[in-house]
Design a protein around this motif. Structure first.
Motif, PDB file in Angstrom:
ATOM      1  N   ILE A 180      -8.587  -6.782  -2.758  1.00  0.00           N
ATOM      2  CA  ILE A 180      -8.079  -7.777  -1.995  1.00  0.00           C
ATOM      3  C   ILE A 180      -8.032  -7.439  -0.399  1.00  0.00           C
ATOM      4  CG2 ILE A 180      -6.470  -8.604  -3.994  1.00  0.00           C
ATOM      5  CD1 ILE A 180      -4.370  -6.787  -2.946  1.00  0.00           C
ATOM      6  N   CYS A 181      -8.226  -6.007  -0.328  1.00  0.00           N
ATOM      7  CA  CYS A 181      -8.286  -5.476   0.948  1.00  0.00           C
ATOM      8  C   CYS A 181      -9.528  -5.061   1.399  1.00  0.00           C
ATOM      9  CB  CYS A 181      -7.060  -4.284   1.297  1.00  0.00           C
ATOM     10  SG  CYS A 181      -5.499  -5.001   1.011  1.00  0.00           S
ATOM     11  N   LEU A 182     -10.565  -5.665   1.167  1.00  0.00           N
ATOM     12  CA  LEU A 182     -11.898  -5.307   1.267  1.00  0.00           C
ATOM     13  C   LEU A 182     -12.207  -4.996   2.811  1.00  0.00           C
ATOM     14  CD1 LEU A 182     -14.992  -4.913   0.148  1.00  0.00           C
ATOM     15  CD2 LEU A 182     -15.094  -7.115   0.448  1.00  0.00           C
ATOM     16  N   ASP A 183     -12.620  -3.948   3.218  1.00  0.00           N
ATOM     17  CA  ASP A 183     -13.099  -3.449   4.518  1.00  0.00           C
ATOM     18  C   ASP A 183     -11.812  -3.579   5.631  1.00  0.00           C
ATOM     19  OD1 ASP A 183     -15.613  -3.321   3.673  1.00  0.00           O
ATOM     20  OD2 ASP A 183     -16.031  -5.559   4.715  1.00  0.00           O
ATOM     21  N   SER A 184     -10.567  -3.499   4.800  1.00  0.00           N
ATOM     22  CA  SER A 184      -9.432  -3.265   5.854  1.00  0.00           C
ATOM     23  C   SER A 184      -8.929  -1.920   6.163  1.00  0.00           C
ATOM     24  CB  SER A 184      -8.176  -4.012   5.139  1.00  0.00           C
ATOM     25  OG  SER A 184      -8.195  -5.529   4.900  1.00  0.00           O
ATOM     26  N   THR A 185      -8.324  -1.873   7.306  1.00  0.00           N
ATOM     27  CA  THR A 185      -8.161  -0.233   7.662  1.00  0.00           C
ATOM     28  C   THR A 185      -7.020   0.105   7.060  1.00  0.00           C
ATOM     29  OG1 THR A 185      -6.950  -0.963   9.578  1.00  0.00           O
ATOM     30  CG2 THR A 185      -9.242  -0.607  10.002  1.00  0.00           C
ATOM     31  N   GLY A 186      -6.381  -0.457   6.424  1.00  0.00           N
ATOM     32  CA  GLY A 186      -5.121  -0.147   5.475  1.00  0.00           C
ATOM     33  C   GLY A 186      -4.664  -1.226   4.622  1.00  0.00           C
ATOM     34  N   GLY A 187      -4.110  -0.681   3.557  1.00  0.00           N
ATOM     35  CA  GLY A 187      -3.457  -1.801   2.485  1.00  0.00           C
ATOM     36  C   GLY A 187      -2.457  -1.041   1.639  1.00  0.00           C
ATOM     37  N   LEU A 188      -1.752  -1.695   1.113  1.00  0.00           N
ATOM     38  CA  LEU A 188      -0.595  -1.319   0.073  1.00  0.00           C
ATOM     39  C   LEU A 188      -0.456  -2.316  -1.159  1.00  0.00           C
ATOM     40  CD1 LEU A 188       2.196  -3.366   0.624  1.00  0.00           C
ATOM     41  CD2 LEU A 188       2.238  -2.012   2.635  1.00  0.00           C
ATOM     42  N   LEU A 189      -0.296  -1.837  -2.183  1.00  0.00           N
ATOM     43  CA  LEU A 189       0.106  -2.732  -3.339  1.00  0.00           C
ATOM     44  C   LEU A 189       1.123  -2.255  -4.457  1.00  0.00           C
ATOM     45  CD1 LEU A 189      -1.406  -5.033  -5.062  1.00  0.00           C
ATOM     46  CD2 LEU A 189      -2.506  -3.470  -6.363  1.00  0.00           C
ATOM     47  N   GLN A 190       2.287  -2.991  -4.564  1.00  0.00           N
ATOM     48  CA  GLN A 190       3.102  -2.528  -5.636  1.00  0.00           C
ATOM     49  C   GLN A 190       2.799  -3.320  -6.754  1.00  0.00           C
ATOM     50  OE1 GLN A 190       6.489  -0.587  -4.965  1.00  0.00           O
ATOM     51  NE2 GLN A 190       6.020  -0.732  -7.157  1.00  0.00           N
ATOM     52  N   LEU A 191       2.651  -2.619  -7.881  1.00  0.00           N
ATOM     53  CA  LEU A 191       2.885  -3.194  -9.212  1.00  0.00           C
ATOM     54  C   LEU A 191       4.156  -2.636  -9.970  1.00  0.00           C
ATOM     55  CD1 LEU A 191      -0.833  -2.262 -10.666  1.00  0.00           C
ATOM     56  CD2 LEU A 191       0.059  -4.285  -9.365  1.00  0.00           C
ATOM     57  N   PHE A 217       0.280  -2.062 -21.194  1.00  0.00           N
ATOM     58  CA  PHE A 217      -0.342  -1.872 -19.790  1.00  0.00           C
ATOM     59  C   PHE A 217      -0.163  -3.381 -18.669  1.00  0.00           C
ATOM     60  CE2 PHE A 217      -2.689   1.826 -21.292  1.00  0.00           C
ATOM     61  CZ  PHE A 217      -1.841   2.774 -20.723  1.00  0.00           C
ATOM     62  N   SER A 218      -0.160  -4.562 -19.795  1.00  0.00           N
ATOM     63  CA  SER A 218       0.056  -5.649 -18.942  1.00  0.00           C
ATOM     64  C   SER A 218       1.427  -5.875 -18.203  1.00  0.00           C
ATOM     65  CB  SER A 218      -0.094  -6.902 -20.111  1.00  0.00           C
ATOM     66  OG  SER A 218       1.109  -7.014 -20.905  1.00  0.00           O
ATOM     67  N   ALA A 219       2.310  -5.175 -18.743  1.00  0.00           N
ATOM     68  CA  ALA A 219       3.462  -5.065 -18.069  1.00  0.00           C
ATOM     69  C   ALA A 219       3.599  -3.996 -16.970  1.00  0.00           C
ATOM     70  CB  ALA A 219       4.796  -4.643 -19.240  1.00  0.00           C
ATOM     71  N   ILE A 220       3.444  -2.799 -17.197  1.00  0.00           N
ATOM     72  CA  ILE A 220       3.319  -1.785 -15.981  1.00  0.00           C
ATOM     73  C   ILE A 220       2.349  -2.285 -15.157  1.00  0.00           C
ATOM     74  CG2 ILE A 220       2.079   0.663 -15.656  1.00  0.00           C
ATOM     75  CD1 ILE A 220       2.927   1.182 -18.529  1.00  0.00           C
ATOM     76  N   ASP A 221       1.210  -2.914 -15.106  1.00  0.00           N
ATOM     77  CA  ASP A 221       0.164  -3.504 -14.128  1.00  0.00           C
ATOM     78  C   ASP A 221       0.577  -4.972 -13.585  1.00  0.00           C
ATOM     79  OD1 ASP A 221      -0.937  -1.056 -14.772  1.00  0.00           O
ATOM     80  OD2 ASP A 221      -2.762  -2.088 -15.823  1.00  0.00           O
ATOM     81  N   SER A 222       1.729  -5.492 -13.949  1.00  0.00           N
ATOM     82  CA  SER A 222       2.201  -6.827 -13.468  1.00  0.00           C
ATOM     83  C   SER A 222       2.210  -6.652 -11.684  1.00  0.00           C
ATOM     84  CB  SER A 222       3.399  -7.200 -13.882  1.00  0.00           C
ATOM     85  OG  SER A 222       3.363  -7.399 -15.272  1.00  0.00           O
ATOM     86  N   PHE A 223       1.756  -7.625 -11.104  1.00  0.00           N
ATOM     87  CA  PHE A 223       1.618  -7.387  -9.656  1.00  0.00           C
ATOM     88  C   PHE A 223       3.027  -7.873  -9.102  1.00  0.00           C
ATOM     89  CE2 PHE A 223       1.393 -10.113  -5.593  1.00  0.00           C
ATOM     90  CZ  PHE A 223       0.667  -9.076  -4.924  1.00  0.00           C
ATOM     91  N   VAL A 224       3.382  -7.163  -8.178  1.00  0.00           N
ATOM     92  CA  VAL A 224       4.847  -7.510  -7.410  1.00  0.00           C
ATOM     93  C   VAL A 224       4.498  -7.965  -6.168  1.00  0.00           C
ATOM     94  CG1 VAL A 224       7.016  -6.445  -6.866  1.00  0.00           C
ATOM     95  CG2 VAL A 224       6.077  -5.751  -8.916  1.00  0.00           C
ATOM     96  N   TYR A 225       4.147  -7.068  -5.315  1.00  0.00           N
ATOM     97  CA  TYR A 225       3.679  -7.503  -3.904  1.00  0.00           C
ATOM     98  C   TYR A 225       2.468  -6.620  -3.347  1.00  0.00           C
ATOM     99  CZ  TYR A 225       6.031  -3.735  -1.866  1.00  0.00           C
ATOM    100  OH  TYR A 225       6.524  -2.372  -1.461  1.00  0.00           O
ATOM    101  N   GLY A 226       1.769  -7.211  -2.277  1.00  0.00           N
ATOM    102  CA  GLY A 226       0.404  -6.333  -1.716  1.00  0.00           C
ATOM    103  C   GLY A 226       0.165  -6.919  -0.116  1.00  0.00           C
ATOM    104  N   GLY A 227      -0.230  -6.228   0.435  1.00  0.00           N
ATOM    105  CA  GLY A 227      -0.762  -6.555   1.816  1.00  0.00           C
ATOM    106  C   GLY A 227      -1.658  -5.632   2.267  1.00  0.00           C
ATOM    107  N   CYS A 228      -2.460  -6.313   3.384  1.00  0.00           N
ATOM    108  CA  CYS A 228      -3.776  -5.661   3.943  1.00  0.00           C
ATOM    109  C   CYS A 228      -3.315  -5.552   5.470  1.00  0.00           C
ATOM    110  CB  CYS A 228      -4.868  -6.287   3.614  1.00  0.00           C
ATOM    111  SG  CYS A 228      -5.243  -6.787   1.785  1.00  0.00           S
ATOM    112  N   SER A 229      -3.873  -4.706   6.200  1.00  0.00           N
ATOM    113  CA  SER A 229      -4.028  -4.591   7.515  1.00  0.00           C
ATOM    114  C   SER A 229      -5.173  -5.681   8.051  1.00  0.00           C
ATOM    115  CB  SER A 229      -4.619  -3.247   8.106  1.00  0.00           C
ATOM    116  OG  SER A 229      -5.029  -3.255   9.386  1.00  0.00           O
ATOM    117  N   GLN A 230      -4.967  -6.233   9.231  1.00  0.00           N
ATOM    118  CA  GLN A 230      -5.759  -7.317   9.625  1.00  0.00           C
ATOM    119  C   GLN A 230      -6.899  -6.792  10.429  1.00  0.00           C
ATOM    120  OE1 GLN A 230      -3.278  -9.989  12.483  1.00  0.00           O
ATOM    121  NE2 GLN A 230      -2.472 -10.817  10.594  1.00  0.00           N
TER     122      GLN A 230
END
Length: 283
Positions: A107-118, A21-34
């Motif tokens: 990482i996107c606490l209280d953000s109206t949108g967010g995305l995460l690629q593992l 799971f450490s490989a599957i869950d490796s962080f690639v990129y992420g982002g949150c709405s301002q």
């Protein structure tokens, strides 16, 4: 089987699962709405409901999307999806999505949108409609060291990439291919149509060929598809810079050795116990 042996086997099993799971869950990129929403409002309830639906759905599917409509305001309507890598089993997919959702909540606490690629899954939510919308924006590019491939090697690499980009008219959101020293995989987000998926992958292939040139490996992530290729014994790295495939191989080698050692210990203890019982019976 002795308690010590059972304990060792359980530890080994735990290490094996953790390594996988450490490989599957490796962080690639992420982002949150301002933009932020106010805690305690209906929007927060919609976010929680949507993310819960994604996690629950991942236990029985490798892709799904949801729309949470708001009766009070159109801008409070939420859209979301998750997708797992095409080669993942159901249990691994569910664990990856749960991990991604948990990280998004941080990482996107209280953000109206967010995305995460593992490495093993992708999760996105937003109040701006994106489902079924083609998007070839370059999100992440990573190229390995330039190693100066010869013409034959470049022909082989391009052949692998072209194979992934070929279409036989069927819908194939997840693709893998390899030849010689090269191995590659690609995937589209499944809210795209077959033609849109084809278009996205063709663009990712074009950019990787141009921008990573003769690199040992390359990753090209567009908003709705990605492509990863490795060659000459080099492996594409995740976003955290760790070579997860090599680490898994090393860990598995260690675990196999431990399992063999435990088996021999069990045989020896069993032999010793029988010898003691035989000795007592002879008195």
């Amino acid at each position: 089987m002795t308690k010590v042996a059972v304990s060792l086997l359980l530890t080994i099993y735990s290490l094996l699962i953790t390594s996988t799971f450490s490989a599957i869950d490796s962080f690639v990129y992420g982002g949150c709405s301002q933009l932020k929403y106010t805690p305690g409002t209906p929007y927060e309830s919609n976010v929680n409901s949507l993310l819960t639906s994604l996690v629950n759905s991942a236990t029985s599917a490798t892709y799904n999307n949801f729309t949470i409509k708001s009766s009070s305001s159109p801008t409070d309507t939420l859209y979301g999806l998750f997708q797992c890598r095409g080669d993942l089993m159901a249990g691994n997919c569910a664990s990856c999505v749960a991990r991604a959702v948990n990280q998004l909540g941080t990482i996107c606490l209280d953000s109206t949108g967010g995305l995460l690629q593992l490495d093993g899954c992708f999760v996105k939510y937003d109040n701006v409609m994106f489902l079924g919308v083609e998007d070839k924006t370059e999100v992440l590019k990573k190229c390995g060291p330039l190693i100066g491939y010869g013409s034959d090697a470049l022909t082989t690499r391009d052949g692998v990439l072209d194979y992934l980009g070929a279409s036989d008219g069927s819908y194939k959101p997840y693709r893998v291919g390899g030849s010689g020293d090269f191995y590659a995989r690609a995937q589209c987000v499944q809210d795209l149509s077959a033609s849109e998926c084809q278009d996205c992958l063709s663009e990712a292939i074009r950019r990787l060929k141009t921008e990573c040139a003769t690199a040992a490996w390359g990753d090209m992530y567009l908003a709705k598809c990605y492509l990863r290729i490795s060659g000459s014994g080099s492996h594409s790295h995740g976003g955290n810079g760790n070579n997860n495939e090599d680490e898994i191989e090393k860990t598995l080698a260690i675990l196999i050795g431990l399992i063999a050692g435990v088996f021999l210990l069990i045989v020896f203890l069993s032999f010793l116990r029988k010898a003691c019982e035989k000795g007592k019976g002879g008195k």
